[in-house]
Design a protein around this motif. Structure first.
Motif, PDB file in Angstrom:
ATOM      1  N   GLN A 169       0.829  -1.213   0.000  1.00  0.00           N
ATOM      2  CA  GLN A 169       0.000   0.000   0.000  1.00  0.00           C
ATOM      3  C   GLN A 169       0.862   1.262   0.000  1.00  0.00           C
ATOM      4  O   GLN A 169       0.590   2.227  -0.728  1.00  0.00           O
ATOM      5  N   LEU A 170       1.936   1.249   0.797  1.00  0.00           N
ATOM      6  CA  LEU A 170       2.843   2.395   0.831  1.00  0.00           C
ATOM      7  C   LEU A 170       3.534   2.587  -0.518  1.00  0.00           C
ATOM      8  O   LEU A 170       3.715   3.724  -0.975  1.00  0.00           O
ATOM      9  N   ALA A 171       3.898   1.491  -1.156  1.00  0.00           N
ATOM     10  CA  ALA A 171       4.544   1.584  -2.467  1.00  0.00           C
ATOM     11  C   ALA A 171       3.620   2.256  -3.473  1.00  0.00           C
ATOM     12  O   ALA A 171       4.051   3.111  -4.263  1.00  0.00           O
ATOM     13  N   LYS A 172       2.355   1.893  -3.457  1.00  0.00           N
ATOM     14  CA  LYS A 172       1.396   2.491  -4.391  1.00  0.00           C
ATOM     15  C   LYS A 172       1.177   3.973  -4.082  1.00  0.00           C
ATOM     16  O   LYS A 172       1.020   4.795  -4.994  1.00  0.00           O
ATOM     17  N   THR A 173       1.170   4.317  -2.802  1.00  0.00           N
ATOM     18  CA  THR A 173       1.001   5.723  -2.420  1.00  0.00           C
ATOM     19  C   THR A 173       2.176   6.564  -2.903  1.00  0.00           C
ATOM     20  O   THR A 173       2.005   7.634  -3.499  1.00  0.00           O
ATOM     21  N   VAL A 174       3.395   6.080  -2.641  1.00  0.00           N
ATOM     22  CA  VAL A 174       4.596   6.801  -3.059  1.00  0.00           C
ATOM     23  C   VAL A 174       4.650   6.903  -4.579  1.00  0.00           C
ATOM     24  O   VAL A 174       4.997   7.956  -5.139  1.00  0.00           O
ATOM     25  N   GLU A 175       4.294   5.830  -5.262  1.00  0.00           N
ATOM     26  CA  GLU A 175       4.289   5.837  -6.731  1.00  0.00           C
ATOM     27  C   GLU A 175       3.344   6.913  -7.274  1.00  0.00           C
ATOM     28  O   GLU A 175       3.699   7.674  -8.186  1.00  0.00           O
ATOM     29  N   ALA A 176       2.140   6.994  -6.708  1.00  0.00           N
ATOM     30  CA  ALA A 176       1.169   8.003  -7.151  1.00  0.00           C
ATOM     31  C   ALA A 176       1.683   9.413  -6.878  1.00  0.00           C
ATOM     32  O   ALA A 176       1.496  10.330  -7.690  1.00  0.00           O
ATOM     33  N   ASP A 177       2.352   9.597  -5.752  1.00  0.00           N
ATOM     34  CA  ASP A 177       2.908  10.911  -5.428  1.00  0.00           C
ATOM     35  C   ASP A 177       4.018  11.305  -6.398  1.00  0.00           C
ATOM     36  O   ASP A 177       4.126  12.469  -6.805  1.00  0.00           O
ATOM     37  N   LEU A 178       4.873  10.343  -6.772  1.00  0.00           N
ATOM     38  CA  LEU A 178       5.939  10.628  -7.730  1.00  0.00           C
ATOM     39  C   LEU A 178       5.361  11.034  -9.084  1.00  0.00           C
ATOM     40  O   LEU A 178       5.871  11.942  -9.745  1.00  0.00           O
ATOM     41  N   GLN A 179       4.287  10.373  -9.479  1.00  0.00           N
ATOM     42  CA  GLN A 179       3.631  10.736 -10.739  1.00  0.00           C
ATOM     43  C   GLN A 179       3.068  12.158 -10.664  1.00  0.00           C
ATOM     44  O   GLN A 179       3.184  12.929 -11.623  1.00  0.00           O
ATOM     45  N   ALA A 180       2.468  12.487  -9.532  1.00  0.00           N
ATOM     46  CA  ALA A 180       1.922  13.831  -9.355  1.00  0.00           C
ATOM     47  C   ALA A 180       3.031  14.877  -9.334  1.00  0.00           C
ATOM     48  O   ALA A 180       2.909  15.956  -9.929  1.00  0.00           O
ATOM     49  N   LEU A 181       4.130  14.566  -8.674  1.00  0.00           N
ATOM     50  CA  LEU A 181       5.261  15.498  -8.614  1.00  0.00           C
ATOM     51  C   LEU A 181       5.854  15.724 -10.002  1.00  0.00           C
ATOM     52  O   LEU A 181       6.319  16.824 -10.314  1.00  0.00           O
ATOM     53  N   ASP A 182       5.828  14.700 -10.827  1.00  0.00           N
ATOM     54  CA  ASP A 182       6.301  14.852 -12.199  1.00  0.00           C
ATOM     55  C   ASP A 182       5.372  15.779 -12.977  1.00  0.00           C
ATOM     56  O   ASP A 182       5.817  16.675 -13.700  1.00  0.00           O
ATOM     57  N   SER A 183       4.065  15.584 -12.814  1.00  0.00           N
ATOM     58  CA  SER A 183       3.093  16.439 -13.507  1.00  0.00           C
ATOM     59  C   SER A 183       3.223  17.902 -13.091  1.00  0.00           C
ATOM     60  O   SER A 183       3.014  18.811 -13.894  1.00  0.00           O
ATOM     61  N   GLU A 184       3.611  18.123 -11.841  1.00  0.00           N
ATOM     62  CA  GLU A 184       3.756  19.485 -11.324  1.00  0.00           C
ATOM     63  C   GLU A 184       5.079  20.139 -11.731  1.00  0.00           C
ATOM     64  O   GLU A 184       5.270  21.336 -11.525  1.00  0.00           O
ATOM     65  N   GLY A 185       6.007  19.353 -12.275  1.00  0.00           N
ATOM     66  CA  GLY A 185       7.295  19.890 -12.684  1.00  0.00           C
ATOM     67  C   GLY A 185       8.399  19.742 -11.650  1.00  0.00           C
ATOM     68  O   GLY A 185       9.556  20.091 -11.917  1.00  0.00           O
ATOM     69  N   THR A 186       8.070  19.202 -10.466  1.00  0.00           N
ATOM     70  CA  THR A 186       9.065  19.077  -9.400  1.00  0.00           C
ATOM     71  C   THR A 186      10.174  18.104  -9.770  1.00  0.00           C
ATOM     72  O   THR A 186      11.357  18.346  -9.492  1.00  0.00           O
ATOM     73  N   VAL A 187       9.806  16.988 -10.389  1.00  0.00           N
ATOM     74  CA  VAL A 187      10.804  15.981 -10.760  1.00  0.00           C
ATOM     75  C   VAL A 187      11.838  16.572 -11.722  1.00  0.00           C
ATOM     76  O   VAL A 187      13.041  16.383 -11.554  1.00  0.00           O
ATOM     77  N   LYS A 188      11.374  17.294 -12.721  1.00  0.00           N
ATOM     78  CA  LYS A 188      12.287  17.900 -13.690  1.00  0.00           C
ATOM     79  C   LYS A 188      13.227  18.888 -13.003  1.00  0.00           C
ATOM     80  O   LYS A 188      14.430  18.945 -13.312  1.00  0.00           O
ATOM     81  N   GLU A 189      12.700  19.665 -12.069  1.00  0.00           N
ATOM     82  CA  GLU A 189      13.530  20.628 -11.336  1.00  0.00           C
ATOM     83  C   GLU A 189      14.632  19.917 -10.551  1.00  0.00           C
ATOM     84  O   GLU A 189      15.785  20.363 -10.528  1.00  0.00           O
ATOM     85  N   LEU A 190      14.290  18.802  -9.923  1.00  0.00           N
ATOM     86  CA  LEU A 190      15.285  18.067  -9.149  1.00  0.00           C
ATOM     87  C   LEU A 190      16.327  17.415 -10.060  1.00  0.00           C
ATOM     88  O   LEU A 190      17.513  17.370  -9.722  1.00  0.00           O
ATOM     89  N   CYS A 191      15.880  16.923 -11.212  1.00  0.00           N
ATOM     90  CA  CYS A 191      16.837  16.364 -12.171  1.00  0.00           C
ATOM     91  C   CYS A 191      17.825  17.432 -12.625  1.00  0.00           C
ATOM     92  O   CYS A 191      19.031  17.171 -12.756  1.00  0.00           O
ATOM     93  N   GLU A 192      17.332  18.626 -12.859  1.00  0.00           N
ATOM     94  CA  GLU A 192      18.201  19.727 -13.283  1.00  0.00           C
ATOM     95  C   GLU A 192      19.150  20.131 -12.155  1.00  0.00           C
ATOM     96  O   GLU A 192      20.300  20.503 -12.402  1.00  0.00           O
ATOM     97  N   LYS A 193      18.676  20.036 -10.913  1.00  0.00           N
ATOM     98  CA  LYS A 193      19.517  20.359  -9.755  1.00  0.00           C
ATOM     99  C   LYS A 193      20.737  19.450  -9.699  1.00  0.00           C
ATOM    100  O   LYS A 193      21.836  19.887  -9.336  1.00  0.00           O
TER     101      LYS A 193
END
Length: 292
Positions: free
Chosen positions: A252-276
């Motif tokens: 259940q925790l894995a699915k929650t974290v996975e959904a959050d990572l997808q949302a963070l990607d949609s918001e642009g946070t993932v790209k910002e961290l990759c650039e960091k």
């Protein structure tokens, strides 16, 4: 935080049978500059089925750029920043906890850590953990001295090669791995606890090559590009995921974290961290988890 996020968190709280998650402090206070190393939870009070909102992230503190000790003494890295962003969404308290990599399974299954999140390869480990879907593609590469006569993988025959104990590179080169025959051709394949020491051994001539993750190689080489060289030919391609104990709660925790990572990607946070962390070998082009 949106109402949709709150509703999701309330659902997870009910599903896990926990209370008080919504009232926990935000993660930022646990990862501020200059914070001291947190102590590991006591095994006697921990349980693999007692997640209470304290997200104890197990990681190798000598594994940059995913997890390491920053210049200010605090724990930092691409995966730790991702975890902090997830905790901010969920109202969990992030507790980054350095571990001995060889003890990771014992710590996870005893409940002393909530997950393993540190450039953690899914391939060859799928049956042992409750994983998120892959979020990042990675390559296993070989580093040699710039002056070395090794130009391709076949040139490693008879050479002394080193890698980290219990690493993906070791799995690839060992019996049953995709590069088993290559590993057998080495004069010696030895392991060590951390790559910092491996690079010192390579620089001093104690070993001929290091088998290592590409971003970790880039970080350790830094500005010493005149001293070290990464072979053009890769050992392997793999994928990273976040690993939890293989329990109902872990899944259940894995699915929650996975959904959050997808949302963070949609918001642009993932790209910002990759650039960091781009100058340390992290590329958004290798992010492979679909957007929400």
């Amino acid at each position: 935080m949106s109402n949709a996020t709150l509703n999701r968190r309330q659902f997870i709280t009910a599903a896990l049978g926990i209370t008080g998650v919504l009232g926990l402090a935000a993660c930022g206070s646990t990862t501020s500059a200059g914070s001291s190393a947190p102590s590991s939870p006591d095994a006697s009070s921990a349980s693999a089925s007692s997640f209470d909102g304290s997200f104890v992230l197990g990681f190798d503190q000598d594994f940059p750029p995913y997890g390491y000790v920053g210049d200010d003494g605090s724990y930092t890295g691409f995966d730790i920043d991702l975890a902090k962003a997830v905790c901010d969404r969920e109202g969990w308290t992030l507790v980054p906890t350095p571990i001995s990599w060889s003890a990771k399974d014992t710590l996870l299954n005893s409940g002393q850590i909530t997950c393993i999140w540190n450039g953690f390869t899914i391939e060859s480990r799928k049956d042992g953990y409750a994983f998120t879907d892959p979020y990042m593609e990675n390559r296993q590469v070989v580093v040699v001295p710039a002056s070395s006569d090794v130009r391709q993988l076949s040139d490693l025959s008879g050479k002394n090669v080193i890698t980290q104990a219990d690493s993906a590179a070791l799995d690839v080169l060992s019996e049953g791995g995709s590069q088993e025959e290559l590993g057998k051709s080495f004069g010696n394949l030895q392991t060590i606890d951390n790559y910092n020491t491996a690079f010192m051994m390579l620089e001093s001539g104690q070993v001929d090559a290091i088998a290592i993750d590409y971003p970790v190689a880039v970080f350790n080489i830094g500005d010493k590009t005149a001293d070290f060289r990464i072979l053009d030919e890769n050992l392997n391609s793999e994928h990273f995921g976040v690993g939890f104990a293989k329990t109902d709660e872990g899944m259940q925790l894995a699915k929650t974290v996975e959904a959050d990572l997808q949302a963070l990607d949609s918001e642009g946070t993932v790209k910002e961290l990759c650039e960091k962390y781009a100058d340390q070998g992290v590329s958004y082009d290798l992010w492979c988890l679909p957007k929400a």
